[in-house]
Design a protein around this motif. Structure first.
Motif, PDB file in Angstrom:
ATOM      1  N   PHE A  63       0.836  -1.194   0.000  1.00 52.68           N
ATOM      2  CA  PHE A  63       0.000   0.000   0.000  1.00 52.68           C
ATOM      3  C   PHE A  63       0.876   1.251   0.000  1.00 52.68           C
ATOM      4  O   PHE A  63       1.873   1.331   0.720  1.00 52.68           O
ATOM      5  N   GLN A  64       0.467   2.220  -0.813  1.00 50.75           N
ATOM      6  CA  GLN A  64       1.139   3.512  -0.859  1.00 50.75           C
ATOM      7  C   GLN A  64       0.136   4.618  -0.531  1.00 50.75           C
ATOM      8  O   GLN A  64      -1.060   4.368  -0.409  1.00 50.75           O
ATOM      9  N   LEU A  65       0.642   5.850  -0.394  1.00 52.72           N
ATOM     10  CA  LEU A  65      -0.168   7.005   0.013  1.00 52.72           C
ATOM     11  C   LEU A  65      -0.886   6.714   1.327  1.00 52.72           C
ATOM     12  O   LEU A  65      -2.038   7.092   1.536  1.00 52.72           O
ATOM     13  N   THR A  66      -0.210   6.012   2.218  1.00 52.91           N
ATOM     14  CA  THR A  66      -0.855   5.509   3.423  1.00 52.91           C
ATOM     15  C   THR A  66      -1.060   6.601   4.476  1.00 52.91           C
ATOM     16  O   THR A  66      -0.286   7.557   4.587  1.00 52.91           O
ATOM     17  N   GLU A  67      -2.122   6.406   5.245  1.00 52.22           N
ATOM     18  CA  GLU A  67      -2.427   7.222   6.417  1.00 52.22           C
ATOM     19  C   GLU A  67      -2.940   6.271   7.488  1.00 52.22           C
ATOM     20  O   GLU A  67      -3.860   5.498   7.233  1.00 52.22           O
ATOM     21  N   THR A  68      -2.369   6.330   8.675  1.00 52.23           N
ATOM     22  CA  THR A  68      -2.799   5.458   9.763  1.00 52.23           C
ATOM     23  C   THR A  68      -2.895   6.262  11.052  1.00 52.23           C
ATOM     24  O   THR A  68      -1.904   6.867  11.488  1.00 52.23           O
ATOM     25  N   HIS A  69      -4.087   6.278  11.623  1.00 50.23           N
ATOM     26  CA  HIS A  69      -4.320   6.987  12.880  1.00 50.23           C
ATOM     27  C   HIS A  69      -5.209   6.110  13.756  1.00 50.23           C
ATOM     28  O   HIS A  69      -6.138   5.462  13.263  1.00 50.23           O
ATOM     29  N   SER A  70      -4.936   6.116  15.027  1.00 50.00           N
ATOM     30  CA  SER A  70      -5.768   5.367  15.961  1.00 50.00           C
ATOM     31  C   SER A  70      -7.158   5.996  16.004  1.00 50.00           C
ATOM     32  O   SER A  70      -7.300   7.220  16.121  1.00 50.00           O
ATOM     33  N   TRP A  71      -8.186   5.184  15.887  1.00 46.55           N
ATOM     34  CA  TRP A  71      -9.559   5.696  15.871  1.00 46.55           C
ATOM     35  C   TRP A  71     -10.320   5.229  17.118  1.00 46.55           C
ATOM     36  O   TRP A  71     -10.737   6.051  17.935  1.00 46.55           O
ATOM     37  N   ILE A  72     -10.472   3.929  17.291  1.00 45.50           N
ATOM     38  CA  ILE A  72     -11.113   3.393  18.487  1.00 45.50           C
ATOM     39  C   ILE A  72     -10.136   2.355  19.057  1.00 45.50           C
ATOM     40  O   ILE A  72     -10.292   1.150  18.838  1.00 45.50           O
ATOM     41  N   VAL A  77      -9.539  -0.507  16.289  1.00 43.15           N
ATOM     42  CA  VAL A  77      -9.972   0.074  15.022  1.00 43.15           C
ATOM     43  C   VAL A  77      -9.114   1.287  14.693  1.00 43.15           C
ATOM     44  O   VAL A  77      -8.901   2.168  15.536  1.00 43.15           O
ATOM     45  N   SER A  78      -8.626   1.348  13.465  1.00 43.22           N
ATOM     46  CA  SER A  78      -7.781   2.458  13.016  1.00 43.22           C
ATOM     47  C   SER A  78      -8.454   3.182  11.853  1.00 43.22           C
ATOM     48  O   SER A  78      -9.220   2.585  11.085  1.00 43.22           O
ATOM     49  N   TYR A  79      -8.138   4.466  11.749  1.00 44.54           N
ATOM     50  CA  TYR A  79      -8.461   5.193  10.514  1.00 44.54           C
ATOM     51  C   TYR A  79      -7.240   5.009   9.620  1.00 44.54           C
ATOM     52  O   TYR A  79      -6.242   5.723   9.736  1.00 44.54           O
ATOM     53  N   ALA A  80      -7.294   3.991   8.777  1.00 44.42           N
ATOM     54  CA  ALA A  80      -6.127   3.614   7.967  1.00 44.42           C
ATOM     55  C   ALA A  80      -6.525   3.569   6.502  1.00 44.42           C
ATOM     56  O   ALA A  80      -7.466   2.858   6.123  1.00 44.42           O
ATOM     57  N   LEU A  81      -5.821   4.337   5.699  1.00 45.61           N
ATOM     58  CA  LEU A  81      -6.076   4.395   4.259  1.00 45.61           C
ATOM     59  C   LEU A  81      -4.782   4.090   3.516  1.00 45.61           C
ATOM     60  O   LEU A  81      -3.684   4.364   3.995  1.00 45.61           O
ATOM     61  N   GLY A  82      -4.923   3.539   2.331  1.00 46.39           N
ATOM     62  CA  GLY A  82      -3.791   3.249   1.470  1.00 46.39           C
ATOM     63  C   GLY A  82      -4.301   2.599   0.198  1.00 46.39           C
ATOM     64  O   GLY A  82      -5.425   2.077   0.161  1.00 46.39           O
ATOM     65  N   VAL A  83      -3.499   2.633  -0.839  1.00 50.27           N
ATOM     66  CA  VAL A  83      -3.930   2.062  -2.114  1.00 50.27           C
ATOM     67  C   VAL A  83      -2.810   1.239  -2.732  1.00 50.27           C
ATOM     68  O   VAL A  83      -1.628   1.562  -2.597  1.00 50.27           O
TER      69      VAL A  83
END
Length: 555
Positions: A63-72, A77-83
């Motif tokens: 995965f690239q352009l990743t974003e990972t932040h703790s959510w719950i 559960v994380s707010y995690a994005l990537g493609v």
């Protein structure tokens, strides 16, 4: 610039646009359409910039352009994005189709006011959820977007659809909720199998878990049922023809062209990657379901008189090809399926939108109410033909490359399945060419129109019994000569595509041709993702001279 939160931005821009469109004062409601279009184009520009930051060479992480932040964190559960390449290709397809759909939907809600603002705002909200579903790298976050997409679609069908819109919207919702609830149970059970922790739902955390065979199979089934409903596959496909037929064409484009891809996307991202052994175990059944979808839906399409239902059934057949390529699990079939997802989105958009342009003019969805329209709307007839030829995978147009790759890859491992799938290729030519023939060819129709623009078709001086909407005639035997002269017009008075519609058609046709003649950039983008999938499943392509092995060859 690689640290910029591109994926979050792609979700936020249309959401902000939806809020702006919704909050426009009553006197400025006419600005809803251009404002919505402007925000969708801005999202597309940001998406293109994000794509330039994506690296397709070897040695890159999954995965690239990743974003990972703790959510719950209490639930992992994380707010995690990537493609990866597949997700990026589907996001770009979505970002292109949204402004095209908005432009095509310009006159979908003629009454204007708050109702029109809500319609365009819902389309932008839907764009946010689509981007989120393809970009989520946390399984629970994916589930949230997977279910959230139902909300705007339900209202877009239920509030703005055809006469049976409530039935279609509720059926869509019930099918989708059923699949989603099963998947939720599987998501929670999957987390219990993992190591837990603050980021326990990340795809990377849950990949490669050691589970008992029975547990892995149950989890696979939970995910697969939800994705099969969304895809849609036979026998859980019946919601799609109703939903597509009752939707506005622009809504049908996003429903069938984009949302349904979440199903096949999920099969690759979650079923194959997280449950590789269970995927091999289920492959014979899945391939049978895919073949039934291909053949059954193609035969059903041939029997349809409603253009929108016919196009919906063709999509069920095409999704069968996509699923067949996924579970053949060869490099050629997988890259063909991923490319098919992109190509099908553009082909379906062309078919639904061009059919919609025709329905606006003919006041009917029934194929038997037409004939000879090539003679009075030649531009519409030409682009309608091109869209149809793309649907049957004519060489030189986009669908040919992906369908050919799926077939070649399937034959590498499952010769019998590939031979049966060929039947779907033949039937596609039949249902597409019959539709084009019955709608566009034949003698030039004679038309009578009243001041309100309603039409009747026929050349015998009487109203035809075809179900065309017409308020001019109260009795079936009313003759044309009995209508005031000022109400009479000939077929040539029906306008062809206007500038807005030509813009929509021109962009779509250009995409169909470019992807048909030059698919290399898309293939280069998808190839690393395919290699990653094959690595996770643990199979190699079969030897060209080896006997087919249903289980694949283990590494």
């Amino acid at each position: 610039m690689s640290d910029f939160p591109f994926l979050t931005t792609l979700g936020v821009i249309p959401l902000v646009g939806a809020a702006v469109v919704s909050l426009l004062p009553k006197g400025s409601a006419r600005l809803a359409k251009p404002v919505a279009l402007g925000f969708s184009l801005l999202t597309l520009v940001v998406g293109i910039v994000a794509a330039t930051q994506f690296k397709t060479g070897g040695g890159q992480p999954q995965f690239q352009l990743t974003e990972t932040h703790s959510w719950i964190p209490q639930f992992g559960v994380s707010y995690a994005l990537g493609v990866d390449g597949m997700a990026l290709a589907l996001i770009l397809m979505s970002l292109v189709l949204v402004p095209i759909s908005l432009l095509a939907a310009w006159n979908d809600v003629p009454e204007g006011g708050r109702r029109e603002q809500t319609y365009f705002a819902l389309l932008l909200v839907l764009e946010t959820f689509m981007v989120g579903a393809f970009a989520a790298t946390d399984v629970f976050l994916f589930y949230v977007f997977f279910e959230a997409m139902l909300i705007p679609v339900y209202f877009l069908i239920g509030l703005y659809g055809g006469p049976r819109r409530q039935y279609a919207a509720v059926k869509f919702l019930l099918f989708s909720l059923f699949g989603g609830l099963i998947m939720l149970v599987a998501v929670i059970a999957l987390y219990q199998q993992g190591p837990g922790g603050d980021h326990g739902f990340l795809v990377s955390t849950l990949t490669g878990l050691h589970m008992s065979a029975s547990t892995e199979r149950l989890l696979f089934v939970g995910f697969f049922i939800a994705f099969a409903i969304k895809a849609p596959m036979w026998p859980v496909h019946t919601w799609l023809p109703d939903a597509a037929s009752e939707s506005k064409p622009a809504v049908a484009v996003l429903l069938v062209g984009v949302l349904d891809k979440v199903g096949t996307f999920g099969m690759i991202r979650f079923c194959l990657q997280l449950f590789p052994e269970a995927s091999k175990w289920a492959t014979p059944v899945v391939i049978i379901l895919a073949l039934v979808s291909i053949v059954y839906a193609a035969i059903a399409a041939i029997g349809q008189n409603d253009m929108m239902r016919l196009i919906a059934y063709t999509s069920v057949s095409h999704f069968g090809f996509i699923v067949l390529g996924i579970f053949a699990v060869t490099q050629t079939s997988l890259i063909g399926s991923e490319l098919y997802m992109v190509n099908h989105g553009f082909t379906t958009a062309a078919l639904f939108l061009f059919a919609g342009f025709l329905i606006v003019r003919g006041k009917s969805k029934n194929i038997t109410d037409y004939g000879g329209w090539q003679r009075i709307t030649p531009v519409l007839g030409g682009v309608f033909l091109i869209a149809g030829l793309s649907g049957l995978a004519l060489p030189g147009l986009n669908s040919f490359v992906s369908e050919f790759l799926v077939m070649i890859g399937t034959f590498q491992r499952y010769q019998v399945a590939g031979g049966i799938a060929v039947v779907g290729v033949v039937l596609a030519a039949l249902y597409v060419l019959l539709m084009v023939k019955n709608v566009m060819t034949g003698p030039k129709p004679q038309l009578v129109a009243g001041p309100d623009g309603t039409l009747a078709l026929g050349d015998d001086g009487k109203r035809p019994h075809t179900g065309v909407t017409d308020t001019l005639f109260d009795e079936p035997d009313t003759r044309i000569q009995d209508i005031p002269a000022e109400a009479k017009v000939r077929g040539s008075s029906i306008r062809d595509l206007d500038l807005r519609e030509k813009t929509v058609a021109g962009v779509l046709v250009a995409i169909l041709v470019v992807l048909g003649f030059f698919p290399k950039p898309a293939l280069d983008l998808l190839r690393p993702a395919v290699s990653q999938t094959l690595h996770h499943v643990g199979v190699d392509d079969p030897s060209p001279h080896a006997d087919a092995n249903p289980e694949g060859s283990s590494k």
